[in-house]
Enzyme design. Structure first.
Site, short mmCIF file in Angstrom:
data_model
loop_
_atom_site.label_atom_id
_atom_site.label_comp_id
_atom_site.label_asym_id
_atom_site.label_seq_id
_atom_site.Cartn_x
_atom_site.Cartn_y
_atom_site.Cartn_z
N SER A 122 0.82 -1.21 0.00
CA SER A 122 0.00 0.00 0.00
C SER A 122 0.86 1.26 0.00
CB SER A 122 -0.85 0.05 1.27
OG SER A 122 -1.73 -1.03 1.33
N HIS A 143 -0.43 -2.05 -7.59
CA HIS A 143 -1.21 -1.76 -6.39
C HIS A 143 -2.71 -1.73 -6.70
CE1 HIS A 143 -2.75 1.23 -3.26
NE2 HIS A 143 -2.58 0.08 -2.66
N GLU A 155 -2.67 0.83 -9.73
CA GLU A 155 -1.49 1.68 -9.94
C GLU A 155 -0.31 0.76 -10.27
OE1 GLU A 155 -2.45 5.30 -6.80
OE2 GLU A 155 -1.30 3.60 -6.08
N ASN A 199 -3.19 6.40 -2.32
CA ASN A 199 -2.99 6.27 -0.87
C ASN A 199 -2.22 7.46 -0.31
OD1 ASN A 199 -4.31 3.89 -0.76
ND2 ASN A 199 -2.54 2.61 -0.43
N1 CAA Z 1 -16.82 -11.97 -7.17
C1 CAA Z 1 -18.02 -11.88 -7.77
N2 CAA Z 1 -18.95 -11.01 -7.40
C2 CAA Z 1 -18.67 -10.21 -6.37
C3 CAA Z 1 -17.43 -10.24 -5.68
C4 CAA Z 1 -16.49 -11.20 -6.12
N3 CAA Z 1 -15.32 -11.33 -5.53
N4 CAA Z 1 -17.46 -9.33 -4.69
C5 CAA Z 1 -18.65 -8.72 -4.75
N5 CAA Z 1 -19.37 -9.26 -5.75
C6 CAA Z 1 -20.73 -8.92 -6.14
C7 CAA Z 1 -21.68 -8.98 -4.94
O1 CAA Z 1 -22.08 -10.31 -4.69
C8 CAA Z 1 -22.80 -8.09 -5.39
O2 CAA Z 1 -23.62 -8.81 -6.27
P1 CAA Z 1 -25.22 -8.62 -6.19
O3 CAA Z 1 -25.44 -7.17 -6.57
O4 CAA Z 1 -25.71 -9.56 -7.22
O5 CAA Z 1 -25.61 -8.95 -4.79
C9 CAA Z 1 -22.07 -7.03 -6.24
O6 CAA Z 1 -20.78 -7.57 -6.57
C10 CAA Z 1 -21.85 -5.74 -5.48
O7 CAA Z 1 -21.24 -6.06 -4.24
P2 CAA Z 1 -21.63 -5.29 -2.92
O8 CAA Z 1 -23.12 -5.35 -2.71
O9 CAA Z 1 -20.75 -5.76 -1.82
O10 CAA Z 1 -21.23 -3.84 -3.38
P3 CAA Z 1 -21.75 -2.44 -2.86
O11 CAA Z 1 -22.60 -1.84 -3.89
O12 CAA Z 1 -22.25 -2.54 -1.45
O13 CAA Z 1 -20.36 -1.64 -2.88
C11 CAA Z 1 -18.09 -1.21 -2.31
C12 CAA Z 1 -19.30 -2.11 -2.09
C13 CAA Z 1 -17.66 -1.23 -3.78
C14 CAA Z 1 -16.99 -1.79 -1.46
C15 CAA Z 1 -18.46 0.27 -1.90
O14 CAA Z 1 -19.00 0.29 -0.59
C16 CAA Z 1 -17.27 1.18 -1.94
O15 CAA Z 1 -16.93 1.74 -2.97
N6 CAA Z 1 -16.60 1.37 -0.76
C17 CAA Z 1 -15.35 2.12 -0.67
C18 CAA Z 1 -14.22 1.15 -0.88
C19 CAA Z 1 -12.88 1.82 -0.93
O16 CAA Z 1 -12.71 3.00 -0.68
N7 CAA Z 1 -11.86 1.01 -1.25
C20 CAA Z 1 -10.51 1.47 -1.29
C21 CAA Z 1 -9.86 1.25 0.07
S1 CAA Z 1 -8.19 1.83 0.11
C22 CAA Z 1 -7.35 0.62 -0.67
O17 CAA Z 1 -7.84 -0.39 -1.07
C23 CAA Z 1 -5.90 0.85 -0.88
C24 CAA Z 1 -4.97 0.41 0.18
O18 CAA Z 1 -3.80 0.22 -0.16
C25 CAA Z 1 -5.36 0.27 1.60
P1 NAD Z 2 -4.31 -10.07 4.94
O1 NAD Z 2 -3.84 -10.09 6.34
O2 NAD Z 2 -5.76 -10.27 4.67
O3 NAD Z 2 -3.50 -11.15 4.06
C1 NAD Z 2 -2.13 -11.34 4.14
C2 NAD Z 2 -1.83 -12.80 3.81
O4 NAD Z 2 -0.41 -12.95 3.69
C3 NAD Z 2 -2.29 -13.76 4.90
O5 NAD Z 2 -3.05 -14.81 4.31
C4 NAD Z 2 -0.99 -14.29 5.49
O6 NAD Z 2 -1.07 -15.63 5.94
C5 NAD Z 2 -0.05 -14.17 4.30
N1 NAD Z 2 1.36 -14.13 4.63
C6 NAD Z 2 1.98 -13.46 5.64
N2 NAD Z 2 3.31 -13.67 5.58
C7 NAD Z 2 3.53 -14.48 4.52
C8 NAD Z 2 4.69 -15.06 3.94
N3 NAD Z 2 5.90 -14.85 4.44
N4 NAD Z 2 4.54 -15.83 2.84
C9 NAD Z 2 3.33 -16.08 2.32
N5 NAD Z 2 2.19 -15.54 2.82
C10 NAD Z 2 2.30 -14.78 3.91
O7 NAD Z 2 -3.79 -8.69 4.34
P2 NAD Z 2 -4.35 -7.81 3.11
O8 NAD Z 2 -5.31 -6.81 3.61
O9 NAD Z 2 -4.72 -8.73 2.00
O10 NAD Z 2 -3.03 -7.00 2.73
C11 NAD Z 2 -1.97 -7.62 2.02
C12 NAD Z 2 -1.12 -6.56 1.35
O11 NAD Z 2 -1.92 -5.79 0.45
C13 NAD Z 2 -0.46 -5.57 2.31
O12 NAD Z 2 0.79 -5.21 1.79
C14 NAD Z 2 -1.43 -4.40 2.25
O13 NAD Z 2 -0.81 -3.18 2.60
C15 NAD Z 2 -1.82 -4.41 0.79
N6 NAD Z 2 -3.09 -3.76 0.48
C16 NAD Z 2 -4.16 -3.88 1.33
C17 NAD Z 2 -5.37 -3.28 1.00
C18 NAD Z 2 -6.56 -3.38 1.89
O14 NAD Z 2 -7.52 -2.60 1.74
N7 NAD Z 2 -6.59 -4.32 2.82
C19 NAD Z 2 -5.49 -2.56 -0.21
C20 NAD Z 2 -4.37 -2.48 -1.07
C21 NAD Z 2 -3.18 -3.07 -0.71
#
Ligand code: CAA
Ligand code: NAD
Length: 391
Positions: A122, A143, A155, A199
């Site tokens: 991330s 990413h 990304e 991010n």
């Molecule tokens: N495979 C197949 N279908 C899937 C699926 C999958 N893996 N996952 C979900 N679906 C389907 C669901 O079953 C659902 O189908 P139905 O409409 O037939 O029931 C459909 O897709 C929509 O799913 P949801 O009802 O769960 O979706 P929603 O409309 O409630 O939206 C959301 C969910 C997209 C997550 C929305 O709430 C949203 O945009 N939230 C913000 C998420 C966000 O900001 N993400 C970024 C976080 S930061 C990050 O990721 C980066 C980082 O590094 C930390």
């Molecule tokens: P998670 O905890 O759900 O999954 C991590 C997995 O890695 C676990 O199944 C764990 O058993 C496995 N693991 C740990 N050490 C390991 C090793 N040495 N070898 C093999 N597997 C190992 O975490 P997550 O939320 O899926 O996040 C994973 C990565 O993705 C992180 O780098 C996180 O920053 C990034 N990321 C997370 C998000 C988010 O919204 N959660 C979004 C974008 C990127």
């Protein structure tokens, strides 16, 4: 360019599962790799269910069945042997630099000469992850956003040593991965800076959120009232989104920014306590909310009046300007578009063109109130200089 046929998805938790699902749906052979059989078995089941769901809606394409796709999916708990015949590995293990570096080295020591290592980190430096691997030119960032099958943005990040060939191959692979909701959006990230584009721009919002969480805890304000403050302008309010992302990820990310950008990013008291208690949000069933029965129904009828969404827009604009100053993205349209594709919320530049002066004042006040100088507006924002830059 290297031809990619087989991909290893390493760390098949929350993100790795989604990455494996879309890779399989794109037609790649995929091996799921984790540290325990139960983790890969669980991921396999989750991916199978996801692909079946797509199938039930007729989304797999003419004559393609979920069973056909799943024959291309294998499992392993031994990274060194799993990578022997793969062309690319996408890692999504825990957000810790030493773990990422170790799996990168194991991959390069054991994979074929041409293997590409792509990290879904991330925040962390792609250059550092690849530095001691022996093949830093073959290491890049890819990413994704959570949930991978539904969020359009990917990304692709060029580390300081990443070759053009590696970068271009990763862009091509990313572009092939289907998105269940809308068209995939690939954002090229030209400079390896913490948090990349989306991010990074959202990172200082966490400085503000940590302040709000701690203030709510002190005043005994229920978490749902903070989400109520955000209204319907965010698809998930701040506490629900934090749970959804994972509080451990937020914690590690905060510490990484504290080391690389400013100590102001250190996690707040509430976040530290929840991580200490292993209440990590959706993945453990409990965080700010109870996820044991699925997505919580959050009562947004009463507002706390302590979280102001306009402050977050101002914070985003300020950090977006820093991204431009540092040359991480080639223009502000990419930043806004990537935010929309990665978070389903508008980026700040559209509204910021009119509001930058007023928002700069908001930030000065917020920095005074929170004692966090990182929130003060940068020159490019204050002056409105970004409006004269390339779109
Ligand atoms: N495979 C197949 N279908 C899937 C699926 C999958 N893996 N996952 C979900 N679906 C389907 C669901 O079953 C659902 O189908 P139905 O409409 O037939 O029931 C459909 O897709 C929509 O799913 P949801 O009802 O769960 O979706 P929603 O409309 O409630 O939206 C959301 C969910 C997209 C997550 C929305 O709430 C949203 O945009 N939230 C913000 C998420 C966000 O900001 N993400 C970024 C976080 S930061 C990050 O990721 C980066 C980082 O590094 C930390
Ligand atoms: P998670 O905890 O759900 O999954 C991590 C997995 O890695 C676990 O199944 C764990 O058993 C496995 N693991 C740990 N050490 C390991 C090793 N040495 N070898 C093999 N597997 C190992 O975490 P997550 O939320 O899926 O996040 C994973 C990565 O993705 C992180 O780098 C996180 O920053 C990034 N990321 C997370 C998000 C988010 O919204 N959660 C979004 C974008 C990127």
């Amino acid at each position: 360019m290297v031809e990619i046929k087989k991909i290893a998805c390493l760390g098949v938790g929350l993100m790795g599962q989604g990455i494996a699902q879309v890779s399989l749906m794109a037609g790649y052979d995929v091996v799921l790799v984790d540290i325990k059989d139960e983790f890969v078995d669980n991921a396999y089941e989750g991916i199978n269910a996801g692909i079946k769901k797509v199938e039930s809606k007729g989304g797999l394409g003419e004559g393609v069945t979920s069973a056909d796709i799943m024959t291309k999916c294998s499992k392993s708990i031994d990274l060194a042997s799993a990578v022997k015949e793969v062309d690319m590995i996408i890692e999504a293990v825990i957000e810790k630099m030493e773990v990422k570096k170790a799996v990168c080295k194991t991959t390069m020591d054991n994979g074929p000469d041409h293997i590409i290592f792509a990290s879904n980190t991330s925040t962390m430096s792609i250059t550092e992850i690849g530095k001691d691997s022996g093949k830093p030119a073959q290491v890049c960032g890819i990413h994704f956003f959570n949930p991978v099958p539904l969020m359009r943005c990917i990304e692709v990040i060029k580390g300081a040593s990443t070759s053009d060939e590696t970068f271009n191959t990763a862009i091509e692979v990313a572009g092939r991965l289907p998105c269940l909701r809308g068209k995939r959006y690939i954002a090229p990230v030209l400079k390896d800076r913490p948090g990349f584009i989306v991010n990074r721009m959202n990172a200082p919002v966490q400085i503000y959120m940590n302040y709000i969480f701690d203030k709510a805890a002190e005043q005994g304000i229920p978490w749902e009232q903070i989400d109520a403050d955000a209204g319907d302008l965010m698809p998930m309010g701040p506490t629900e989104l934090a749970d959804y992302v994972g509080l451990d990820t937020m914690f590690h990310v905060g510490n990484y920014y504290a080391e690389t950008l400013s100590p102001d990013f250190k996690p707040g008291k509430v976040l530290i306590k929840m991580v200490d208690e292993c209440n990590l949000g959706r993945k453990t069933g409990k965080g700010f909310h109870d996820w044991s029965q699925g997505r919580p129904k959050i009562d947004k009828s009463k507002k706390a009046g302590i979280f102001n969404l306009e402050n977050t827009m101002a914070i985003l604009l300020n950090e977006g300007c820093r991204i431009l100053e540092e040359g991480v993205a080639s223009g502000f349209k990419i930043i806004d578009d990537a935010n929309m594709a990665g978070m389903n919320t508008p980026g700040p530049f559209g509204a910021g063109k009119k509001n930058y002066a007023q928002w700069a004042e908001l930030l000065e006040k917020l920095a005074d109130e929170t004692g966090k100088d990182y929130l003060r507006p940068c020159e490019l924002m204050k002056s409105g200089g970004f409006t004269k830059m390339r779109k």
